[in-house]
Design a protein around this motif. Structure first.
Motif, mmCIF file in Angstrom:
data_model
loop_
_atom_site.group_PDB
_atom_site.id
_atom_site.type_symbol
_atom_site.label_atom_id
_atom_site.label_comp_id
_atom_site.label_asym_id
_atom_site.label_seq_id
_atom_site.Cartn_x
_atom_site.Cartn_y
_atom_site.Cartn_z
ATOM 1 N N TYR A 77 2.302 15.375 -4.346
ATOM 2 C CA TYR A 77 3.527 14.426 -5.013
ATOM 3 C C TYR A 77 3.163 13.052 -5.709
ATOM 4 O O TYR A 77 3.573 12.661 -6.527
ATOM 5 C CB TYR A 77 4.574 14.209 -3.831
ATOM 6 C CG TYR A 77 5.676 13.346 -4.302
ATOM 7 C CD1 TYR A 77 6.646 13.791 -5.368
ATOM 8 C CD2 TYR A 77 5.904 12.001 -3.931
ATOM 9 C CE1 TYR A 77 7.591 13.066 -5.649
ATOM 10 C CE2 TYR A 77 7.025 11.280 -4.194
ATOM 11 C CZ TYR A 77 7.929 11.720 -5.149
ATOM 12 O OH TYR A 77 8.911 11.086 -5.544
ATOM 13 N N TYR A 78 1.932 12.564 -5.058
ATOM 14 C CA TYR A 78 1.461 11.228 -5.590
ATOM 15 C C TYR A 78 0.554 11.264 -6.675
ATOM 16 O O TYR A 78 -0.079 10.039 -7.052
ATOM 17 C CB TYR A 78 1.116 10.359 -4.072
ATOM 18 C CG TYR A 78 2.112 10.081 -3.350
ATOM 19 C CD1 TYR A 78 2.887 9.166 -3.435
ATOM 20 C CD2 TYR A 78 2.173 11.219 -2.202
ATOM 21 C CE1 TYR A 78 3.976 8.950 -2.302
ATOM 22 C CE2 TYR A 78 3.149 10.971 -1.112
ATOM 23 C CZ TYR A 78 3.969 9.930 -1.175
ATOM 24 O OH TYR A 78 4.864 9.850 -0.117
ATOM 25 N N GLY A 79 0.176 12.338 -7.215
ATOM 26 C CA GLY A 79 -0.750 12.449 -8.282
ATOM 27 C C GLY A 79 -2.085 11.714 -7.936
ATOM 28 O O GLY A 79 -2.651 12.242 -7.366
ATOM 29 N N ASP A 80 -2.402 10.739 -8.765
ATOM 30 C CA ASP A 80 -3.700 10.141 -8.546
ATOM 31 C C ASP A 80 -3.653 8.684 -7.699
ATOM 32 O O ASP A 80 -4.665 8.102 -7.598
ATOM 33 C CB ASP A 80 -4.430 9.778 -9.985
ATOM 34 C CG ASP A 80 -3.582 8.652 -10.603
ATOM 35 O OD1 ASP A 80 -2.425 8.449 -10.310
ATOM 36 O OD2 ASP A 80 -4.226 8.250 -11.578
ATOM 37 N N PHE A 81 -2.404 8.703 -6.991
ATOM 38 C CA PHE A 81 -2.196 7.543 -6.215
ATOM 39 C C PHE A 81 -2.518 6.321 -6.642
ATOM 40 O O PHE A 81 -3.249 5.368 -6.077
ATOM 41 C CB PHE A 81 -3.345 7.984 -4.756
ATOM 42 C CG PHE A 81 -2.961 8.876 -3.928
ATOM 43 C CD1 PHE A 81 -2.079 8.769 -2.626
ATOM 44 C CD2 PHE A 81 -3.356 10.324 -4.287
ATOM 45 C CE1 PHE A 81 -1.678 9.923 -2.004
ATOM 46 C CE2 PHE A 81 -2.839 11.475 -3.518
ATOM 47 C CZ PHE A 81 -2.079 11.121 -2.174
ATOM 48 N N CYS A 82 -1.844 6.189 -7.782
ATOM 49 C CA CYS A 82 -2.119 4.676 -8.266
ATOM 50 C C CYS A 82 -1.643 3.509 -7.854
ATOM 51 O O CYS A 82 -1.779 2.465 -7.977
ATOM 52 C CB CYS A 82 -1.671 4.966 -9.932
ATOM 53 S SG CYS A 82 0.174 5.600 -10.144
ATOM 54 N N GLN A 83 -0.628 3.756 -6.919
ATOM 55 C CA GLN A 83 0.025 2.678 -6.192
ATOM 56 C C GLN A 83 -0.325 2.798 -4.792
ATOM 57 O O GLN A 83 0.469 2.218 -3.782
ATOM 58 C CB GLN A 83 1.657 3.020 -6.486
ATOM 59 C CG GLN A 83 2.225 2.900 -7.854
ATOM 60 C CD GLN A 83 2.373 1.268 -8.243
ATOM 61 O OE1 GLN A 83 2.246 0.338 -7.344
ATOM 62 N NE2 GLN A 83 2.897 1.202 -9.358
ATOM 63 N N ILE A 84 -1.409 3.236 -4.284
ATOM 64 C CA ILE A 84 -1.587 3.360 -2.891
ATOM 65 C C ILE A 84 -1.763 1.978 -2.355
ATOM 66 O O ILE A 84 -1.233 1.802 -1.022
ATOM 67 C CB ILE A 84 -2.866 4.139 -2.543
ATOM 68 C CG1 ILE A 84 -3.047 4.587 -1.191
ATOM 69 C CG2 ILE A 84 -4.097 3.361 -3.300
ATOM 70 C CD1 ILE A 84 -3.962 5.590 -0.750
ATOM 71 N N GLU A 85 -2.118 0.885 -2.974
ATOM 72 C CA GLU A 85 -2.249 -0.506 -2.408
ATOM 73 C C GLU A 85 -0.959 -1.115 -2.129
ATOM 74 O O GLU A 85 -0.748 -1.938 -1.517
ATOM 75 C CB GLU A 85 -3.119 -1.257 -3.547
ATOM 76 C CG GLU A 85 -4.685 -0.873 -3.805
ATOM 77 C CD GLU A 85 -5.287 -0.906 -2.332
ATOM 78 O OE1 GLU A 85 -4.921 -1.815 -1.599
ATOM 79 O OE2 GLU A 85 -6.452 -0.312 -2.350
ATOM 80 N N ASN A 86 0.040 -0.393 -2.584
ATOM 81 C CA ASN A 86 1.610 -0.841 -2.331
ATOM 82 C C ASN A 86 2.007 -0.151 -1.288
ATOM 83 O O ASN A 86 3.178 -0.240 -1.095
ATOM 84 C CB ASN A 86 2.527 -0.527 -3.642
ATOM 85 C CG ASN A 86 2.786 -1.825 -4.213
ATOM 86 O OD1 ASN A 86 3.242 -2.810 -3.351
ATOM 87 N ND2 ASN A 86 3.191 -2.076 -5.614
ATOM 88 N N GLY A 87 1.320 0.804 -0.553
ATOM 89 C CA GLY A 87 1.789 1.492 0.705
ATOM 90 C C GLY A 87 2.596 2.716 -0.070
ATOM 91 O O GLY A 87 3.526 3.299 0.708
ATOM 92 N N VAL A 88 2.054 3.243 -1.209
ATOM 93 C CA VAL A 88 2.797 4.485 -1.828
ATOM 94 C C VAL A 88 1.679 5.801 -1.651
ATOM 95 O O VAL A 88 0.875 5.421 -2.355
ATOM 96 C CB VAL A 88 3.041 4.101 -3.164
ATOM 97 C CG1 VAL A 88 3.664 5.445 -3.849
ATOM 98 C CG2 VAL A 88 4.070 3.233 -3.369
ATOM 99 N N GLY A 89 2.127 6.669 -0.628
ATOM 100 C CA GLY A 89 1.237 7.646 -0.426
ATOM 101 C C GLY A 89 0.117 7.486 0.430
ATOM 102 O O GLY A 89 -0.702 8.040 0.593
#
Length: 679
Positions: free
Chosen positions: A498-510
């Motif tokens: 669902y999170y694709g390339d995890f472009c927002q992982i530093e925001n705790g997304v995915g």
């Protein structure tokens, strides 16, 4: 301005005669203001460097009193004086001096330096390319030196002198002497310099080097000061910090350079037209932008800044220039949720410059005395927001038009940049990559670690202009809610895909999905079973696994290595399931997971990264039979072993009376670490 304070042995700059303390003013005609220009021009094998040699002091000085002497040296120096009889002196690229009082002496030196005076009896001098002097009062002496330098006077009895190509001398009053001299000539004000006992020299060198060869410059961290925030956000976390903690925790940065290099979120409210032009010219992309609300009035209210309404115009400018952004929304119930949120996401979706949106809950501590009254997000608000984000994401993924537009339009521009304007300023045979690698190694002693890592990421393609945006990755869902929102609502987390390339992982997304996936990947088995009925690896969370947590039995009659793992409340269930999985896959280890509540900031703060050493000491008592206590890397200051409250890992180990180690944040690395223990 980053001042060159040292040289690598045998480096290019030293060979060309540059000295310790030289201020680099320009690379190949571009104004040099900080390390970003070094990154972009280091890889070229032939270019000019202009150096301003002057004594170095602090960059910015303000004086509102009378009879105050003010001096500032270095690039982008700023000197202001609102009182009377002030002496003002500014050295370096972009340096300038202003005076609104009377009887002021003003001198500005370096590229773009200028002096202004609106009072009477002012002496104004500006030196360097583009330097100029203005005076609207009477009896002013004005001198401007360098290419494009000019002097203006609207009052009476003014002496005006300008030197260099394109010099202009103007006088609209009476009894003025006007002189303009030469082509590409730089003159010095001996009177000003001698009175202040400063040495001033401009040197231009034509540099030739091999592709990828290091410049040999060493930068001091003290010269890389962040651009500070000018907002007064109603939810600012820094304003909610307890007093008496380390100084760096109270710094509010809003720096577009750190956004590009390290992924820091910025608001764009403090950008000048010059900085916007620079971002577009250097193609600083992607940037990370805190939006919060697209509606201008709502955003002004949330940020406490009258310039916050410029957002849409700047983002459109970025899109036209091929600069892209990842954005975030800090959700405050009753302020920017509901219809405001839906409008914000919809409007951002229309902009080619915006690649993604992360929705995160407002963070509240127990130290909000005197601040805007804000309540934690209600479960109802969280559920409504998640439903909206998931539905929007489904529509975005089905509607291929925007994604195709990004791949064929925005991405196409990105690929074009990679092949021309960016790459042409670097070496086509890989000099940029090797040059940056050398640069990163050379400045470790001065640069902060996050900057070094950002530069390396940029060089190896994991954080670069084209690579990190659109090279086959999938951000088509466009909008995501943070893991914390799912956990607080008790909802099942979305799958890894669902999170694709995890472009927002530093925001705790995915973050949770990535952690679980990477831990599983270490064992190279897509169909493993942890032995539980169900878990985050094999299905949904099962309460039975929590009951297993804390069992202390031997495995196969062999000695067990007992590990106590500390985490925050929000990640507890994930770590329990992960521990059960590791125990099944790794021989002779037993893991007990403890969730520590955040008493320091307040129990509403549930992430591990904001836990303090004091909270661990107060709540965690390791069992007598403990071989190792693991704490996550996120709890510590980057590249150091210090908690938010100043306690060190060593001090924690001494208090607990057992060995304490730092656990890798990456699931794969944690699996590898534990596997090494169990072997």
């Amino acid at each position: 301005m980053a001042v060159i304070i040292g040289f690598e042995r045998g480096g290019i700059l030293k060979k060309y005669g540059f000295k310790k303390g030289d201020d680099v003013a320009a690379f190949d005609g571009f104004e040099y203001t900080d390390y970003l220009d070094y990154i972009f021009f280091d890889a070229k094998d032939e270019f000019d460097i202009t150096v301003l040699r002057a004594e170095n002091t602090r960059d910015s000085v303000n004086a509102e009193e009378k009879n105050v002497g003010v001096q500032a040296l270095n690039a982008e120096n700023s000197v202001n004086s609102k009182g009377n009889e002030n002496d003002i002196l500014a050295f370096g690229t972009g340096g300038f001096g202003n005076a609104k009082g009377k009887k002021n002496d003003i001198s500005a030196f370096g590229t773009g330096g200028f002096g202004n005076a609106k009072g009477k009896k002012n002496d104004v001098s500006a030196f360097g390319a583009g330097g100029f002097g203005n005076a609207k009062g009477n009896e002013n002496d004005i001198s401007a030196f360098g290419a494009g330098g000019f002097g203006n006077a609207k009052g009476n009895k003014n002496d005006i002198s300008t030197f260099g190509a394109g010099d202009i001398g103007n006088a609209k009053g009476n009894k003025n002497d006007v002189s303009a001299f030469g082509t590409e000539h730089i003159g010095n004000s001996k009177k000003s310099l001698n009175e202040n006992k400063k040495k001033f020299e401009v040197i231009t060198k034509h540099i030739k080097k091999k592709p990828g060869q290091s410049m040999g410059a060493l930068f001091g961290e003290e010269n890389i000061e962040p651009i500070l925030c000018r907002n007064k956000c109603i939810f600012c976390f820094v304003d909610q910090m307890k007093k008496g903690m380390r100084d760096t925790l109270y710094v509010k940065d809003d720096d577009y350079r750190l956004s590009f290099i390290s992924g820091n979120y910025i608001t764009l409210t403090n950008l000048s037209e010059k900085e916007i032009s620079r971002i577009k010219r250097l193609k600083l992309s992607p940037l990370y932008v805190s939006v919060h609300a697209f509606d201008a009035e709502v955003r002004k209210k949330m940020l406490g800044n009258r310039f916050a309404g410029r957002l849409s115009g700047i983002l459109k400018e970025f899109g036209e220039a091929g600069v892209f952004c990842h954005t975030q929304i800090v959700l405050v119930e009753g302020v920017n949720d509901g219809e405001i949120l839906r409008e914000t996401v919809a409007e951002l979706y229309k902009l080619p410059s915006v690649l993604s949106v992360a929705i995160v809950p407002v963070g509240l501590t127990g130290f909000r005395k005197g601040l805007t009254k804000i309540e934690p997000l209600s479960i109802e608000c969280i559920n409504q927001t998640i439903d909206f984000a998931e539905n929007f994401a489904k529509k975005a993924m089905k509607k291929e038009g925007r994604f195709e537009r990004k791949k064929g339009g925005a991405a196409e521009k990105t690929e074009g940049r990679k092949g021309n304007s960016v790459e042409e300023s670097r070496d086509a045979e890989g000099g940029f990559e090797s040059g940056i690698e050398n640069f990163a190694e050379n400045v470790k002693s001065g640069f902060s670690g996050s900057v070094i890592d950002g530069i390396k990421d940029f060089a190896d393609g994991t954080g670069g202009v084209a690579e990190r945006e659109m090279d086959g990755t999938d951000n088509s869902a466009f909008v995501w809610c943070s893991d914390e929102m799912y956990i607080r609502a008790g909802r099942e987390l979305p799958p890894f895909e669902y999170y694709g390339d995890f472009c927002q992982i530093e925001n705790g997304v995915g973050l949770a999905a990535r952690f679980v996936h990477d831990a599983r990947e270490y064992f190279e088995d897509e169909n493993i079973s942890c032995g539980a009925d169900e878990c985050v690896f094999c299905g949904s969370y099962n309460e039975k696994n929590e009951a297993k947590n804390g069992e202390n039995t031997e495995k196969n009659g062999e000695k067990v290595f007992r590990i106590e793992m500390i985490t925050g409340v929000s990640f507890y269930k994930i770590m329990v399931e992960t521990a059960a999985f590791f125990e099944e896959k790794i021989k002779n280890i037993k893991i007990n997971v403890t969730a520590v509540k955040n008493n320091f900031f307040g129990e509403s703060v549930t992430v591990a990264g904001l836990l303090t050493g004091r909270d661990i000491v107060e709540q965690f008592k390791p069992p007598r039979r403990t071989d190792l206590v693991l704490i996550p890397q996120a709890m510590l200051k980057e590249f150091e072993d210090v908690f938010l409250d100043g306690m060190t890992v060593g001090e924690l180990a001494e208090i607990l009376g057992t060995e304490v180690a730092v656990s890798p944040s990456d699931g794969y690395e944690l699996a590898e670490f534990l596997d090494g223990i169990g072997m």
